[in-house]
Write an enzyme that holds these catalytic residues in place. Structure first.
Site, PDB file in Angstrom:
ATOM      1  N   MET A  31      15.557   5.847 -41.319  1.00 44.38           N
ATOM      2  CA  MET A  31      16.518   5.076 -40.539  1.00 44.38           C
ATOM      3  C   MET A  31      17.892   5.726 -40.589  1.00 44.38           C
ATOM      4  SD  MET A  31      17.056   2.524 -38.638  1.00 44.38           S
ATOM      5  CE  MET A  31      18.670   2.290 -37.914  1.00 44.38           C
ATOM      6  N   GLU A  32      18.506   5.795 -39.417  1.00 47.47           N
ATOM      7  CA  GLU A  32      19.734   6.558 -39.233  1.00 47.47           C
ATOM      8  C   GLU A  32      21.028   5.816 -39.506  1.00 47.47           C
ATOM      9  OE1 GLU A  32      17.629   5.542 -36.698  1.00 47.47           O
ATOM     10  OE2 GLU A  32      18.781   4.913 -34.941  1.00 47.47           O
TER      11      GLU A  32
ATOM     12  N   GLU B  98      16.937  11.994 -38.030  1.00 46.19           N
ATOM     13  CA  GLU B  98      17.890  10.949 -38.433  1.00 46.19           C
ATOM     14  C   GLU B  98      19.315  11.487 -38.379  1.00 46.19           C
ATOM     15  OE1 GLU B  98      16.528   8.197 -38.380  1.00 46.19           O
ATOM     16  OE2 GLU B  98      14.446   8.834 -38.668  1.00 46.19           O
TER      17      GLU B  98
ATOM     18  N   GLU C 198      15.955   7.152 -28.853  1.00 44.58           N
ATOM     19  CA  GLU C 198      14.769   7.682 -29.533  1.00 44.58           C
ATOM     20  C   GLU C 198      14.135   8.866 -28.780  1.00 44.58           C
ATOM     21  OE1 GLU C 198      14.400   7.240 -32.441  1.00 44.58           O
ATOM     22  OE2 GLU C 198      15.339   5.315 -32.873  1.00 44.58           O
TER      23      GLU C 198
HETATM   24  N1  ARG Z   1      15.528   4.255 -35.655  1.00 40.19           N
HETATM   25  C1  ARG Z   1      14.533   4.654 -36.599  1.00 40.19           C
HETATM   26  C2  ARG Z   1      14.138   6.066 -36.218  1.00 40.19           C
HETATM   27  O1  ARG Z   1      13.425   6.355 -35.343  1.00 40.19           O
HETATM   28  C3  ARG Z   1      13.326   3.823 -36.635  1.00 40.19           C
HETATM   29  C4  ARG Z   1      13.549   2.358 -36.751  1.00 40.19           C
HETATM   30  C5  ARG Z   1      12.279   1.627 -36.617  1.00 40.19           C
HETATM   31  N2  ARG Z   1      12.504   0.232 -36.525  1.00 40.19           N
HETATM   32  C6  ARG Z   1      11.554  -0.649 -36.233  1.00 40.19           C
HETATM   33  N3  ARG Z   1      11.849  -1.901 -36.127  1.00 40.19           N
HETATM   34  N4  ARG Z   1      10.313  -0.279 -36.015  1.00 40.19           N
HETATM   35  O2  ARG Z   1      14.640   6.979 -36.686  1.00 40.19           O
HETATM   36 ZN    ZN Z   2      14.813   7.719 -34.240  1.00 34.43          ZN
END
Ligand code: ARG
Ligand code: ZN
Length: 867
Positions: free
Chosen positions: A269-270, A304, A326
């Protein structure tokens, strides 16, 4: 039977939040079972004067609430299970709330929870609302200041941004509480908030940015694990440098931190300045991590980090725009990996993953557009379509517009939208403005689900020396989208002659109608058409290529992606032919022969050869037939492997011997490529398990000096089965039982056991003392390893595999709905299977749907799957 019908959230219902939250100040009194969170928000009205203030909040015990220091009386607000509504508020005011939460009871791993005795958070997408009352939506950006207080058992207190101050609260007190205050100067949405507290080891370094600023880098891990963070730290520095060079993006804080935790619902997570990682995507040592782990660590660390610009500096207006950050960030990490590890090999791996996950999703009832327009739970949309297909769309933009215009468009995007929460429309507008082209057709790629089928037919006129290529496209209906439009499909095409000599270099043909014909003059000899080079669009291509011409491509296509693809196509036809009862024994020998020639080609890279040797997976093969008979596909694939193993036995054994490397371990792509090839040889030899080969595979396992070889050997032995597999599994467990990440691999290897009776053994493993469904890594190793990695046994004719999966989904849904929902997909494909199996799969979906107390997450997916 459920009575409540949850209402979907729709893109068309988007309304801006009627208030600005200029600053947010949080104060945490950390305690594992009773943490107090005090939030002070400075709020200004930006919308209509009549609007009440509605804040999200779930599972929060409200202690107090005040506006400008005046406590709220009960009639001034309303509290339900999901919101705090304050009916009348001034135009500018300070809201203070205090809540209590119980991190130790949080097994959903969203919001603030405990992992390995440490506090950590996961807020994307909607976890912040379980920490405090807040407008938990990505378009509300606020400047955060965070004060964390805890006792001495939690020495590190981390949050986003820069550390302002810290120290002991009151040194005369015996509990030695201490605190830290963090300030993040960049306004951010709540989903990027993070907090970590506990005992950690840290590995430190620094990076000097392109403008000469020094950034401190810190990677925090469980005590004793710091040496295993070195590779991630190195990858981070390479990613920071690369983003400056490739996209002109510089890091913006003085500190960048990463923390690894064992209990995490997904990869990483970023959070601004404080990325949190699943430890499986951060920790690596040669003895414990495979080359695939190293590869993924490199790409996820980069992913990230890249989010700092594509996600954090510019975020999403609402969650329907998820692909904005994404898809783009996956494209950026794929480009980075290609530069680190070689373009063709990287592209092949990315396309394999795309087909395995995204094409499968797009071919079933869970198909959805890259930008969906409604959802029940946004967590269900962190899908291969949003991520991987989202990335393909960005890649097509680059292919269509050219690298230079592509870069100019992104520069414009960064300049125009920095600091904003924006939309896909605004993003595409940057491409239109920078290129001067109308991009409105392209937008359909974001709105239309399903994988287009493209077909190519050609006619060559020998006397006129002209070539006509006719391309057509169509997309099958998907749930809710019966009628499909033609999309702009960039098809990169080059020509070879029958000897494999280049006749024409690559050219991009844009197919933007249901059908179109291009005419090439001056084509001197009958051509072999190499189309969709580099997989220039996420489509299923069928061509009128003759089998002999595929072998020309397999031997000589200068586009290595298509060289590999030619081999896969031949293999696919052979396996599916046999599965359908029309085996082609001559063809099988011929294919084995061609593989043998490719293996001794000194000009090609071992990593590439390893990819050539791997047959299409059963999942891949099943996408090419309707209905799917998994047992027949499995048997036919095993047969082709055995043919190759017999035919190339001497060569495989020789290569396997020659590739053995002594000396020091290197994680780099060259060394990894040799190991990949050697393990591919081992895998094939296991398909012809006579004594000599078995002994070699056992030797491979027993003499392994790194985890790549150990797992390669172990998997091959499991595929052979019997006593040597038992012995290897026992030895592996004994050696690694104190290393959770390695033990995950032990579970995964058994989950993929294709042997008879494997289901019983897998069921028994759920009762193994080391099995822990509460840990997503362990759970996925066994359950997903089985449902996605073991089609032969998952699709057992008794339905036992489906029952097992449904049982696991229901059990996990009781405490971790998000992770439970991610297990549903394999059952969703029920319509594509032979009716006997389809009915059994459907039965389990129905059983899940009827379950009392089912989460919205799982309900949404099973309902869509049954639609
Ligand atoms: N933003 C994160 C990433 O791709 C992933 C977060 C996933 N969150 C979720 N609720 N599935 O780097
Ligand atoms: Zn991401």
């Amino acid at each position: 039977m459920r009575t409540d019908t949850p209402q979907p959230v729709r893109l068309s219902d988007y309304r801006p939040f009627p208030f600005l939250i200029e600053t947010t100040s949080l104060e945490f009194q950390l305690d594992p079972s009773a943490t107090r969170v005090k939030a002070t928000l400075s709020i200004k009205r930006s919308g209509d004067a009549a609007e009440p203030l509605v804040l999200n909040g779930e599972r929060l015990k409200l202690i107090s609430a005040a506006i400008d220091g005046q406590g709220l009386s009960a009639n001034q607000y309303a509290l339900d299970a999901e919101h705090l509504t304050i009916h009348q508020v001034p135009d500018a005011f300070e809201l203070t709330t205090e809540v209590e939460i119980d991190p130790s009871a949080n097994k959903a791993l969203m919001g603030l929870y405990m992992s390995g005795g440490r506090f950590c958070t996961q807020c994307e997408a909607e976890g912040f609302r379980t920490i405090t009352f807040f407008p938990d939506r990505p378009d509300v950006l606020s400047r955060f200041t965070v004060r964390i207080e805890a006792d001495a058992a939690f020495p590190y207190l981390l949050s986003n941004g820069n550390l302002w101050e810290g120290g002991e609260v009151d040194s005369s007190q015996p509990d030695r509480r201490h605190y830290a205050v963090w300030n993040d100067p960049f306004p951010k949405p709540a989903y990027l908030f993070a907090l970590v507290a506990g005992e950690l080891d840290v590995l430190e370094d620094s990076f000097v940015t392109m403008s000469g600023r020094t950034v401190a880098l810190k990677v925090f891990v469980d005590p004793g694990q710091a040496p295993r963070a070195a590779y991630a730290l190195d990858a981070l520095k390479r990613a920071m440098k690369w983003d400056e060079e490739a996209f002109g993006r510089e890091y913006d804080l003085d500190l960048f931190m990463i923390v690894a935790v064992r209990d995490f619902n997904f990869g990483a997570m970023e959070n601004k300045g404080l990325n949190i990682f699943n430890s499986s995507l951060l920790l690596a040592a040669p003895e414990t991590a495979t080359d695939m782990d190293y590869e993924r660590i490199e790409s996820v660390v980069a992913h990230e980090y890249f989010h700092n610009w594509t996600g954090n500096r510019i975020t999403c207006r609402d969650w329907f725009q998820l692909c904005l950050k994404e898809g783009l960030t996956v494209f950026r990490d794929q480009s980075f990996s290609a530069d680190m590890r070689g373009e063709a090999v990287q592209r092949i791996k990315d396309v394999k993953a795309l087909r395995a996950r995204q094409f499968a999703e797009d071919a079933g009832p869970l198909a959805h557009p890259v930008r969906p327009n409604s959802y029940l739970k946004i967590d269900n949309f962190y899908t291969a379509t949003i991520y991987e297909k989202g990335s393909e769309l960005i890649r097509m933009l680059k292919t269509i517009l050219g690298a230079e215009t592509f870069r100019k468009s992104l520069d414009l995007y960064f300049e125009r939208h920095d600091g904003e929460a924006t939309t896909v429309e605004a993003f595409i507008a940057c491409f239109a403005d920078a290129s001067g082209r109308d991009m409105s057709d392209f937008f359909a790629w974001y709105e239309q689900a399903g994988t287009p089928a493209v077909s190519l037919a050609h006619a060559y006129d020998e006397t006129a020396k002209t070539l006509e290529i006719t391309l057509t496209q169509s997309t099958a209906p998907t749930n809710g989208q019966p009628i499909k439009r033609a999309l702009p499909v960039p098809v990169t095409i080059g020509l070879l002659d029958g000897e494999g000599e280049v006749l024409r270099d690559s050219e991009v043909v844009l197919l933007d109608a249901p059908a179109s014909t291009v005419r090439w003059e001056g084509v001197e000899r009958a051509p072999v058409i190499s189309a969709l080079r580099g997989f220039s669009a996420p489509v299923n291509l069928t061509t009128d290529t003759r089998s002999v011409d595929r072998y020309v491509q397999f031997a000589a296509d200068p586009d290595l992606f298509n060289r590999w693809e030619a081999g896969q196509t031949v293999a696919r036809e052979l396996v599916l032919g046999r599965a359908a009862g029309t085996p082609d024994e001559v063809g099988e020998e011929r294919y084995a022969d061609a593989l043998g020639k490719a293996l001794v080609d000194d000009a090609s890279d071992p990593a590439f050869k390893a990819l050539l040797l791997a047959l299409p997976t059963e999942g891949d093969l099943s996408l090419a037939v309707d209905p799917v008979d998994p047992a027949a596909i499995h048997a036919a694939r095993v047969h082709l492997k055995a043919v190759i193993a017999v035919h190339l036995g001497d060569l495989l054994r020789r290569l396997h011997g020659d590739l053995q490397s002594g000396g020091e371990f290197s994680a780099d792509a060259r060394a990894a490529g040799k190991r990949a090839l050697r393990n591919a040889c081992c895998d094939l030899l296991a398909a012809d398990p006579h004594a000599v080969n078995v002994e070699r595979v056992v030797g491979h396992f027993e003499s392994a000096a790194n985890m790549t070889d150990a797992i390669g050997g172990l998997s091959a032995l499991v595929a052979i089965g019997g006593a040597s597999a038992e012995k290897a599994l026992a030895a592996f467990h004994a050696q690694w039982r104190h290393e959770p990440l390695v033990l995950d691999k032990w579970f995964a290897a058994q989950a993929r056991d294709p042997g008879e009776g494997a289901i019983g053994r897998i069921l028994a493993l759920t009762a193994h003392p080391d099995f822990d469904a509460g840990n997503p890594n362990r759970l996925r190793a066994l359950v997903q390893g089985f449902s996605s990695g073991n089609p032969a046994r998952f699709h057992d004719e008794t339905g036992a595999g489906y029952r097992f999966l449904a049982d696991q989904i229901l059990a996990v849904d009781g405490f971790n709905p998000m992770t439970a929902a991610r297990l549903v997909e394999p059952l969703g494909a029920w319509r594509r299977y032979v009716p006997e199996l389809g009915a059994l799969m459907r039965q389990q979906l129905e059983r899940i749907r009827e379950h009392v107390g089912l989460s919205k997450n799982v309900l949404e997916l099973v309902s869509r799957a049954l639609d």
